[in-house]
Motif scaffolding. Structure first.
Motif, PDB file in Angstrom:
ATOM      1  N   LYS A 124      -0.488  -1.304  -0.144  1.00 21.86           N
ATOM      2  CA  LYS A 124       0.647  -0.974  -1.016  1.00 21.86           C
ATOM      3  C   LYS A 124       1.441   0.211  -0.449  1.00 21.86           C
ATOM      4  O   LYS A 124       2.675   0.207  -0.470  1.00 21.86           O
ATOM      5  N   ASP A 165       5.331   0.369   0.746  1.00 20.37           N
ATOM      6  CA  ASP A 165       6.231   1.424   0.280  1.00 20.37           C
ATOM      7  C   ASP A 165       6.912   2.092   1.466  1.00 20.37           C
ATOM      8  O   ASP A 165       8.113   2.370   1.446  1.00 20.37           O
ATOM      9  N   THR A 194       7.416  -0.568  -4.198  1.00 19.11           N
ATOM     10  CA  THR A 194       6.144  -1.229  -4.488  1.00 19.11           C
ATOM     11  C   THR A 194       6.332  -2.079  -5.750  1.00 19.11           C
ATOM     12  O   THR A 194       5.612  -1.919  -6.730  1.00 19.11           O
ATOM     13  N   LYS A 236       3.222  -5.810  -4.568  1.00 20.42           N
ATOM     14  CA  LYS A 236       1.853  -5.617  -5.057  1.00 20.42           C
ATOM     15  C   LYS A 236       1.038  -6.896  -4.884  1.00 20.42           C
ATOM     16  O   LYS A 236      -0.130  -6.859  -4.490  1.00 20.42           O
ATOM     17  N   SER A 244       0.270  -7.258  -1.224  1.00 19.38           N
ATOM     18  CA  SER A 244      -0.770  -6.299  -0.830  1.00 19.38           C
ATOM     19  C   SER A 244      -2.144  -6.789  -1.256  1.00 19.38           C
ATOM     20  O   SER A 244      -3.116  -6.714  -0.498  1.00 19.38           O
TER      21      SER A 244
END
Length: 299
Positions: free
Chosen positions: A100, A104, A110, A115, A118
């Motif tokens: 994450k 970013d 994010t 998310k 990730s």
């Protein structure tokens, strides 16, 4: 603040150790508590392979196992399950935040989609590395007669009779399931926390973690149940010879739907929910507490 957090992650080996340790320990404890439900889930998924017909319910199966095999059978495969939990759980949960942070850094955001990405990456990598332990676990859960030899003897038997590649049977669906599980579980948990903090004015603590983890457990069960079924069938192909050899995950899913009906993809679905729901809640609440004790920020 975000920049400082990233820098702290990069320069502190102790943070990394606490981070992965808290993840692995929380998953292992949750696995130990819910393991009997995992045994029931595997047995339910292997019912009427290649056939249609009435299925045995979880309660009836539970009673049958206790009567015919004894209570200890509900803990078949516990050793590899705990081993896998520490390794797989530590990596699956542990890689989510670095992934994450990387998103970013790369995209300056994010959001929910990053998310999900990730979580998917973390789950897939963790499973690819730990699949042999999962194969060993389901073999032991399905075969009570292997109890005497234990995990080591069964591992040696698999390698000698089926080859090292057999330890990666079902790795494709397993990676897909882990990616879907981690993406749905952690992204849902993360996003639910954000919404509850912003809209319901909840603060970090047990009520927030409980609500968010329950939502995450429900979503992840619905998303991953069919993939879990396919993964189990591929790993236990010795018990599925009546329908031939599954070529891959898609072929397995097709064969299950064709010979057993679409509902068969959710065989053991209630057992999955009964296990994954509490396991998700226990894992995330414990992980948050362990992170707090280690001086790490909340997930």
């Amino acid at each position: 603040m975000k920049g400082n957090e990233k820098q702290s992650w990069a320069v502190s080996p102790s943070n990394a150790a606490y981070h992965f340790g808290a993840s692995g320990l929380s998953v292992a404890i949750a696995t130990g508590i819910t393991h009997p439900l995992d045994v029931l889930k595997v047995r339910l998924q292997m019912q009427l392979v290649g056939q249609k017909g009435p299925l045995t319910g979880m309660g009836q199966l539970f009673v049958g196992i206790i009567k015919s095999e004894g209570p200890r059978s509900l803990y078949l495969g516990l050793t590899p399950a705990l081993t896998r939990s520490v390794l797989y759980g530590g990596l699956r949960l542990g890689l989510y935040e670095p992934s994450k942070y990387a998103c970013d850094w790369a995209f300056g955001s994010t959001n929910i989609f990053l998310k999900i990405a990730s979580g998917g990456f973390a789950g897939a990598i963790a499973t690819a590395l730990t699949n042999p332990v999962e194969v060993l676990k389901v073999r032991l859960q399905m075969n009570p007669n292997l109890r005497k030899g234990g995990p080591t003897e069964e591992l040696l038997r698999i390698v000698s009779q089926e080859g090292v590649k057999a330890l990666w049977k079902g790795v494709g669906p397993a990676m897909a399931r882990a990616a879907a599980l981690t993406a749905s579980q952690l992204a849902t948990y993360d996003e639910t926390k954000r919404i509850m903090i912003n809209w319901a004015a909840l603060e970090e603590g047990f009520p927030l973690h409980l609500i968010s983890s329950m939502v995450a457990g429900t979503v992840s069960t619905v998303v991953t149940a069919p993939i879990d079924m396919v993964k189990t069938r591929l790993m236990l192909q010795r018990e599925s010879k009546r329908v031939g050899t599954y070529r891959n995950g898609f072929h397995c899913a097709y064969q299950v739907v064709r010979t057993e009906g679409p509902k068969a993809l959710y065989k053991g679905g209630f057992a999955i929910f009964a296990r994954l729901g509490p396991q998700t809640t226990i894992t995330l609440i414990l992980c948050e507490k362990l992170r707090e004790l280690a001086g790490l920020k909340a997930i």
